[in-house]
Design a protein around this motif. Structure first.
Motif, mmCIF file in Angstrom:
data_model
loop_
_atom_site.group_PDB
_atom_site.id
_atom_site.type_symbol
_atom_site.label_atom_id
_atom_site.label_comp_id
_atom_site.label_asym_id
_atom_site.label_seq_id
_atom_site.Cartn_x
_atom_site.Cartn_y
_atom_site.Cartn_z
ATOM 1 N N GLU A 164 0.828 -1.201 0.000
ATOM 2 C CA GLU A 164 0.000 0.000 0.000
ATOM 3 C C GLU A 164 0.871 1.263 0.000
ATOM 4 O O GLU A 164 0.636 2.204 -0.737
ATOM 5 C CB GLU A 164 -0.854 -0.046 1.266
ATOM 6 C CG GLU A 164 -2.106 0.760 1.249
ATOM 7 C CD GLU A 164 -2.873 0.550 2.546
ATOM 8 O OE1 GLU A 164 -3.082 1.541 3.245
ATOM 9 O OE2 GLU A 164 -3.229 -0.612 2.867
ATOM 10 N N GLU A 165 1.922 1.261 0.854
ATOM 11 C CA GLU A 165 2.773 2.453 0.951
ATOM 12 C C GLU A 165 3.608 2.645 -0.321
ATOM 13 O O GLU A 165 4.025 3.764 -0.623
ATOM 14 C CB GLU A 165 3.696 2.346 2.175
ATOM 15 C CG GLU A 165 2.940 2.500 3.491
ATOM 16 C CD GLU A 165 3.865 2.657 4.691
ATOM 17 O OE1 GLU A 165 5.100 2.561 4.537
ATOM 18 O OE2 GLU A 165 3.334 2.874 5.799
ATOM 19 N N SER A 166 3.863 1.542 -1.031
ATOM 20 C CA SER A 166 4.734 1.630 -2.208
ATOM 21 C C SER A 166 4.125 2.462 -3.327
ATOM 22 O O SER A 166 4.856 2.990 -4.175
ATOM 23 C CB SER A 166 5.066 0.222 -2.730
ATOM 24 O OG SER A 166 5.856 -0.446 -1.764
ATOM 25 N N LEU A 187 10.250 -0.761 10.994
ATOM 26 C CA LEU A 187 10.906 -0.178 9.828
ATOM 27 C C LEU A 187 10.065 -0.488 8.601
ATOM 28 O O LEU A 187 9.523 -1.587 8.491
ATOM 29 C CB LEU A 187 12.295 -0.794 9.620
ATOM 30 C CG LEU A 187 13.299 -0.750 10.770
ATOM 31 C CD1 LEU A 187 14.648 -1.310 10.294
ATOM 32 C CD2 LEU A 187 13.485 0.672 11.277
ATOM 33 N N HIS A 188 9.969 0.459 7.695
ATOM 34 C CA HIS A 188 9.341 0.210 6.399
ATOM 35 C C HIS A 188 10.365 0.481 5.302
ATOM 36 O O HIS A 188 10.789 1.627 5.114
ATOM 37 C CB HIS A 188 8.102 1.100 6.214
ATOM 38 C CG HIS A 188 6.896 0.579 6.937
ATOM 39 N ND1 HIS A 188 5.797 1.343 7.230
ATOM 40 C CD2 HIS A 188 6.631 -0.670 7.408
ATOM 41 C CE1 HIS A 188 4.896 0.581 7.853
ATOM 42 N NE2 HIS A 188 5.392 -0.631 7.993
ATOM 43 N N CYS A 189 10.794 -0.581 4.637
ATOM 44 C CA CYS A 189 11.799 -0.482 3.567
ATOM 45 C C CYS A 189 11.115 -0.838 2.248
ATOM 46 O O CYS A 189 10.087 -1.516 2.238
ATOM 47 C CB CYS A 189 12.929 -1.495 3.747
ATOM 48 S SG CYS A 189 13.495 -1.706 5.417
ATOM 49 N N PHE A 217 12.396 4.865 2.669
ATOM 50 C CA PHE A 217 12.643 4.149 3.929
ATOM 51 C C PHE A 217 12.247 5.023 5.129
ATOM 52 O O PHE A 217 12.512 6.223 5.148
ATOM 53 C CB PHE A 217 14.138 3.781 4.009
ATOM 54 C CG PHE A 217 14.563 3.359 5.372
ATOM 55 C CD1 PHE A 217 14.158 2.138 5.873
ATOM 56 C CD2 PHE A 217 15.334 4.195 6.180
ATOM 57 C CE1 PHE A 217 14.516 1.753 7.161
ATOM 58 C CE2 PHE A 217 15.692 3.810 7.460
ATOM 59 C CZ PHE A 217 15.285 2.582 7.942
ATOM 60 N N HIS A 218 11.623 4.418 6.142
ATOM 61 C CA HIS A 218 11.281 5.171 7.349
ATOM 62 C C HIS A 218 11.014 4.239 8.514
ATOM 63 O O HIS A 218 10.923 3.016 8.354
ATOM 64 C CB HIS A 218 10.068 6.075 7.106
ATOM 65 C CG HIS A 218 8.823 5.349 6.678
ATOM 66 N ND1 HIS A 218 8.617 4.923 5.385
ATOM 67 C CD2 HIS A 218 7.714 4.971 7.369
ATOM 68 C CE1 HIS A 218 7.437 4.320 5.295
ATOM 69 N NE2 HIS A 218 6.872 4.331 6.498
ATOM 70 N N LEU A 219 10.885 4.854 9.686
ATOM 71 C CA LEU A 219 10.518 4.125 10.903
ATOM 72 C C LEU A 219 9.251 4.780 11.447
ATOM 73 O O LEU A 219 9.155 6.007 11.504
ATOM 74 C CB LEU A 219 11.655 4.222 11.927
ATOM 75 C CG LEU A 219 11.443 3.550 13.291
ATOM 76 C CD1 LEU A 219 12.798 3.087 13.856
ATOM 77 C CD2 LEU A 219 10.763 4.464 14.304
ATOM 78 N N GLU A 220 8.290 3.963 11.842
ATOM 79 C CA GLU A 220 7.070 4.479 12.485
ATOM 80 C C GLU A 220 7.086 4.054 13.945
ATOM 81 O O GLU A 220 7.275 2.874 14.250
ATOM 82 C CB GLU A 220 5.820 3.924 11.796
ATOM 83 C CG GLU A 220 5.728 4.343 10.327
ATOM 84 C CD GLU A 220 4.437 3.910 9.661
ATOM 85 O OE1 GLU A 220 3.431 3.714 10.368
ATOM 86 O OE2 GLU A 220 4.441 3.768 8.423
ATOM 87 N N LEU A 221 6.926 5.034 14.822
ATOM 88 C CA LEU A 221 6.925 4.793 16.269
ATOM 89 C C LEU A 221 5.495 4.986 16.778
ATOM 90 O O LEU A 221 4.901 6.047 16.567
ATOM 91 C CB LEU A 221 7.886 5.781 16.937
ATOM 92 C CG LEU A 221 7.954 5.825 18.459
ATOM 93 C CD1 LEU A 221 8.394 4.486 19.048
ATOM 94 C CD2 LEU A 221 8.934 6.919 18.907
#
Ligand SMILES: [Zn+2]
Ligand SMILES: [Zn+2]
Length: 238
Positions: free
Chosen positions: A99-101, A189-191, A200-204
């Motif tokens: 979905e994010e791609s 992590l989302h790669c 690339f990112h990190l969701e907290l």
């Protein structure tokens, strides 16, 4: 484990055999110290281990995505108190990654556009030379925070040593703030998966309020802390 598991598709229901691997990364020899108690060098080292494991597992036969995440505290689903992260390699690309791609289309990354906007706004939490953190618009969780490299990188291994340090430094600062209120949290992590250009990112995701009947029944999330207030909370520790 068989690397080639067929997907069984009937007229109505779809399934496949389970395939992949699951690893635990122990973040400290101490039984009592948590990741938010550790210094920045330990967080940088942890990201180095994430990178090593992603690279090793991504090239294993039949693996299509490597998920890296951390559960902290009871409401974060942590089943072990000893501070740890987890790595799950799967034979499929998770739906959220697919979905994010679609955020990258015709060579334009919507996350790059969001980063540019958020850097100037009230939801900015932290920024250093190469990384930025903000509380996302329409946050799902109290004090939700996303960390991005400012440059369009698609994987942890795309980051230089200095960029990795900057990225880890922002997570370190974010966790120190969460420690001050002692809450459970998850991060992940989302790669980019193969063929995708996902930023690339990190969701907290701090886990303070539980999703209940309205959220589950409507798909609409109630969040009592606005992202602007959340960003103010993080900036107090800057
Ligand atoms: Zn981007
Ligand atoms: Zn994401």
């Amino acid at each position: 484990m068989d690397a080639k598991q067929p997907l069984h598709s009937g007229s109505l229901l779809v399934s496949s055999a389970a395939y992949g691997s699951h690893e635990i990364i122990v973040e400290t020899p101490s039984r009592t110290r948590q990741l938010w108690d550790l210094g920045l060098p330990a967080v940088i080292e942890l990201f180095g281990v994430y990178m090593q494991r992603i690279n090793a597992l991504a090239s294993a036969p039949g693996i299509r995505y490597v998920s890296v995440f951390k559960n902290h505290g009871g409401s974060g689903g942590a089943s072990l108190a000893h501070s740890h992260s987890q790595v799950i390699a799967t034979g499929f690309i998770p739906p959220i990654i697919k979905e994010e791609s679609i955020s990258v289309r015709n060579g334009i990354c919507r996350y790059c556009m969001v980063i540019e906007a958020e850097r100037k706004g009230a939801r900015l939490c932290f920024e250093n030379r190469s990384a930025v953190a903000f509380s996302p618009y329409a946050s799902r969780f109290n004090y939700e925070l996303w960390i991005f490299p400012k440059r369009h990188a698609t994987a942890l291994s795309d980051l230089s040593r200095a960029e990795l340090r900057d990225f880890a430094e922002i997570l370190h600062r974010s966790l120190r703030r969460l420690k001050s209120i002692g809450v459970s949290y998850n991060y992940f992590l989302h790669c980019a998966s193969s063929g995708s250009k996902l930023h690339f990112h990190l969701e907290l995701a701090p886990r303070i309020a539980a999703w209940a009947g309205f959220e589950l029944g409507s798909g609409v999330t109630i969040n009592t802390v606005s992202p602007e207030a959340a960003a103010g909370f993080y900036r107090q520790g800057a």
